[in-house]
Design a protein around this motif. Structure first.
Motif, PDB file in Angstrom:
ATOM      1  N   ASN A   1       0.082  11.515 -42.002  1.00  0.00           N
ATOM      2  CA  ASN A   1      -0.535  11.117 -40.318  1.00  0.00           C
ATOM      3  C   ASN A   1      -0.213   9.914 -40.738  1.00  0.00           C
ATOM      4  OD1 ASN A   1      -0.835  10.701 -38.004  1.00  0.00           O
ATOM      5  ND2 ASN A   1      -3.318  11.182 -38.706  1.00  0.00           N
ATOM      6  N   PRO A   2       1.187   9.336 -40.369  1.00  0.00           N
ATOM      7  CA  PRO A   2       1.973   8.501 -39.685  1.00  0.00           C
ATOM      8  C   PRO A   2       1.206   7.202 -38.963  1.00  0.00           C
ATOM      9  CG  PRO A   2       3.149   9.877 -38.647  1.00  0.00           C
ATOM     10  CD  PRO A   2       2.756  10.945 -39.783  1.00  0.00           C
ATOM     11  N   GLY A   3       0.005   7.880 -38.264  1.00  0.00           N
ATOM     12  CA  GLY A   3      -0.381   6.864 -37.776  1.00  0.00           C
ATOM     13  C   GLY A   3      -1.926   6.299 -37.755  1.00  0.00           C
ATOM     14  N   ALA A   4      -2.085   6.768 -39.534  1.00  0.00           N
ATOM     15  CA  ALA A   4      -3.509   6.584 -39.643  1.00  0.00           C
ATOM     16  C   ALA A   4      -2.783   5.808 -40.591  1.00  0.00           C
ATOM     17  CB  ALA A   4      -4.400   8.175 -40.073  1.00  0.00           C
ATOM     18  N   THR A   5      -4.470   4.421 -41.641  1.00  0.00           N
ATOM     19  CA  THR A   5      -4.683   3.375 -42.451  1.00  0.00           C
ATOM     20  C   THR A   5      -5.712   3.740 -42.810  1.00  0.00           C
ATOM     21  OG1 THR A   5      -4.706   1.870 -40.985  1.00  0.00           O
ATOM     22  CG2 THR A   5      -2.608   2.010 -41.080  1.00  0.00           C
TER      23      THR A   5
ATOM     24  N   HIS B   1     -12.059   3.068 -45.202  1.00  0.00           N
ATOM     25  CA  HIS B   1     -11.794   2.789 -43.862  1.00  0.00           C
ATOM     26  C   HIS B   1     -10.599   3.575 -43.121  1.00  0.00           C
ATOM     27  CE1 HIS B   1     -15.440   0.338 -44.070  1.00  0.00           C
ATOM     28  NE2 HIS B   1     -15.219  -0.122 -45.657  1.00  0.00           N
ATOM     29  N   LEU B   2     -11.028   4.667 -42.067  1.00  0.00           N
ATOM     30  CA  LEU B   2     -10.406   5.090 -42.096  1.00  0.00           C
ATOM     31  C   LEU B   2      -9.947   4.983 -40.339  1.00  0.00           C
ATOM     32  CD1 LEU B   2      -7.375   7.341 -42.102  1.00  0.00           C
ATOM     33  CD2 LEU B   2      -9.862   9.155 -41.540  1.00  0.00           C
ATOM     34  N   SER B   3      -8.844   4.522 -40.360  1.00  0.00           N
ATOM     35  CA  SER B   3      -8.496   3.618 -39.002  1.00  0.00           C
ATOM     36  C   SER B   3      -6.823   4.973 -38.536  1.00  0.00           C
ATOM     37  CB  SER B   3      -8.281   2.232 -38.944  1.00  0.00           C
ATOM     38  OG  SER B   3      -7.276   1.898 -39.402  1.00  0.00           O
ATOM     39  N   GLY B   4      -7.028   4.170 -37.098  1.00  0.00           N
ATOM     40  CA  GLY B   4      -5.594   5.089 -36.659  1.00  0.00           C
ATOM     41  C   GLY B   4      -5.832   6.215 -35.881  1.00  0.00           C
ATOM     42  N   THR B   5      -5.053   6.649 -35.689  1.00  0.00           N
ATOM     43  CA  THR B   5      -4.635   8.152 -34.738  1.00  0.00           C
ATOM     44  C   THR B   5      -4.068   9.826 -35.274  1.00  0.00           C
ATOM     45  OG1 THR B   5      -2.442   7.647 -33.717  1.00  0.00           O
ATOM     46  CG2 THR B   5      -4.263   6.521 -32.302  1.00  0.00           C
ATOM     47  N   PHE B   6      -4.835  10.080 -34.600  1.00  0.00           N
ATOM     48  CA  PHE B   6      -4.526  11.870 -34.874  1.00  0.00           C
ATOM     49  C   PHE B   6      -4.771  12.074 -33.994  1.00  0.00           C
ATOM     50  CE2 PHE B   6      -7.140   9.695 -38.342  1.00  0.00           C
ATOM     51  CZ  PHE B   6      -6.297  10.641 -40.109  1.00  0.00           C
TER      52      PHE B   6
ATOM     53  N   ASP C   1     -10.409  15.345 -39.410  1.00  0.00           N
ATOM     54  CA  ASP C   1     -11.528  15.901 -40.177  1.00  0.00           C
ATOM     55  C   ASP C   1     -11.561  16.707 -41.630  1.00  0.00           C
ATOM     56  OD1 ASP C   1     -13.366  15.718 -38.215  1.00  0.00           O
ATOM     57  OD2 ASP C   1     -13.370  17.434 -37.907  1.00  0.00           O
ATOM     58  N   ALA C   2      -9.740  16.755 -41.242  1.00  0.00           N
ATOM     59  CA  ALA C   2      -9.064  17.925 -42.662  1.00  0.00           C
ATOM     60  C   ALA C   2      -9.295  16.113 -43.614  1.00  0.00           C
ATOM     61  CB  ALA C   2      -7.882  18.070 -42.158  1.00  0.00           C
ATOM     62  N   MET C   3      -9.052  15.076 -42.471  1.00  0.00           N
ATOM     63  CA  MET C   3      -8.092  13.828 -43.223  1.00  0.00           C
ATOM     64  C   MET C   3      -9.312  13.056 -44.217  1.00  0.00           C
ATOM     65  SD  MET C   3      -5.090  11.867 -44.242  1.00  0.00           S
ATOM     66  CE  MET C   3      -4.298  12.127 -43.582  1.00  0.00           C
ATOM     67  N   ILE C   4     -10.124  13.599 -43.396  1.00  0.00           N
ATOM     68  CA  ILE C   4     -11.139  12.622 -43.575  1.00  0.00           C
ATOM     69  C   ILE C   4     -11.886  13.501 -45.068  1.00  0.00           C
ATOM     70  CG2 ILE C   4     -14.191  12.793 -42.964  1.00  0.00           C
ATOM     71  CD1 ILE C   4     -13.536  11.665 -40.626  1.00  0.00           C
ATOM     72  N   SER C   5     -12.129  14.938 -45.131  1.00  0.00           N
ATOM     73  CA  SER C   5     -12.543  15.765 -46.271  1.00  0.00           C
ATOM     74  C   SER C   5     -11.710  15.489 -47.175  1.00  0.00           C
ATOM     75  CB  SER C   5     -12.001  18.050 -46.269  1.00  0.00           C
ATOM     76  OG  SER C   5     -13.568  17.515 -44.123  1.00  0.00           O
ATOM     77  N   GLN C   6     -10.292  14.822 -47.444  1.00  0.00           N
ATOM     78  CA  GLN C   6      -9.501  14.703 -48.329  1.00  0.00           C
ATOM     79  C   GLN C   6      -9.748  14.048 -49.384  1.00  0.00           C
ATOM     80  OE1 GLN C   6      -5.340  14.469 -46.977  1.00  0.00           O
ATOM     81  NE2 GLN C   6      -5.163  16.935 -47.444  1.00  0.00           N
ATOM     82  N   LEU C   7      -9.878  12.916 -48.000  1.00  0.00           N
ATOM     83  CA  LEU C   7     -10.537  11.170 -48.819  1.00  0.00           C
ATOM     84  C   LEU C   7     -11.881  11.042 -49.256  1.00  0.00           C
ATOM     85  CD1 LEU C   7      -9.275   9.065 -45.759  1.00  0.00           C
ATOM     86  CD2 LEU C   7      -8.373   9.208 -48.441  1.00  0.00           C
ATOM     87  N   LYS C   8     -12.691  12.047 -48.696  1.00  0.00           N
ATOM     88  CA  LYS C   8     -14.241  12.202 -49.762  1.00  0.00           C
ATOM     89  C   LYS C   8     -13.509  12.478 -51.762  1.00  0.00           C
ATOM     90  CE  LYS C   8     -17.223  11.942 -45.993  1.00  0.00           C
ATOM     91  NZ  LYS C   8     -17.659  12.777 -44.885  1.00  0.00           N
ATOM     92  N   ALA C   9     -12.725  13.392 -51.081  1.00  0.00           N
ATOM     93  CA  ALA C   9     -12.540  14.488 -52.074  1.00  0.00           C
ATOM     94  C   ALA C   9     -11.694  13.460 -53.596  1.00  0.00           C
ATOM     95  CB  ALA C   9     -11.314  15.466 -52.752  1.00  0.00           C
TER      96      ALA C   9
END
Length: 158
Positions: free
Chosen positions: A41-45, A54-59, A66-74
């Motif tokens: 997701n190019p809009g996120a850091t 700490h996930l920020s940016g736009t989706f 939610d999918a990105m948060i799940s991948q980070l928690k994994a």
């Protein structure tokens, strides 16, 4: 026999000790792993501090966030994810209720009056600008003859 039993117990203790003393993953390593995940997701850091991402940016939508948060928690070593993102506002495409051919006819009718502009405002043709009383009468007669529907005459008569 006692020596063999003692050696086995010592080997067992060492193996348990080495398993429980896992090397702690550094925040820099976690940030690298998390950044690899977030590049989809190019809009996120993302930045990792004390094991918290700490996930920020736009989706574009909540599902992708939610999918990105799940991948980070994994990611092993990430304890939690702080969501500081926002969802982009949906793009609403507005379609003019005025037929472009009608709009062009009205523009042609007022072409002799360069101060008058023809615009579509809230789905209605709107004429703006500065005109004399005689010009206003001629414009109104010309536009009414076209039967263009609702037309707002918002020009200044001077």
């Amino acid at each position: 026999m006692k020596k063999t039993f003692a050696m086995a117990a010592m080997a067992l203790a060492i193996s348990f000790g080495s398993v429980s003393c896992k090397k702690k993953v550094s925040d820099a390593e976690l940030t690298t792993q998390a950044t690899t995940v977030v590049t989809s997701n190019p809009g996120a850091t993302v930045e990792v501090k004390d094991g918290t991402a700490h996930l920020s940016g736009t989706f574009p939508d909540e599902a992708s966030r939610d999918a990105m948060i799940s991948q980070l928690k994994a990611i092993p070593g990430i304890k939690d994810v702080m969501d500081m993102t926002r969802i982009e506002a949906p793009v609403v495409e507005t379609v003019s209720a005025v037929d472009p051919a009608v709009q062009q006819k009205v523009q042609d009718a007022v072409k002799d009056f360069p101060s008058v502009k023809v615009e579509v405002v809230n789905g209605e043709l709107t004429l703006t600008g500065d005109v004399s009383p005689a010009q206003a009468r001629k414009i109104k007669e010309s536009v009414d003859a076209l039967q263009a529907g609702k037309v707002n005459y918002n020009y200044n008569v001077k």
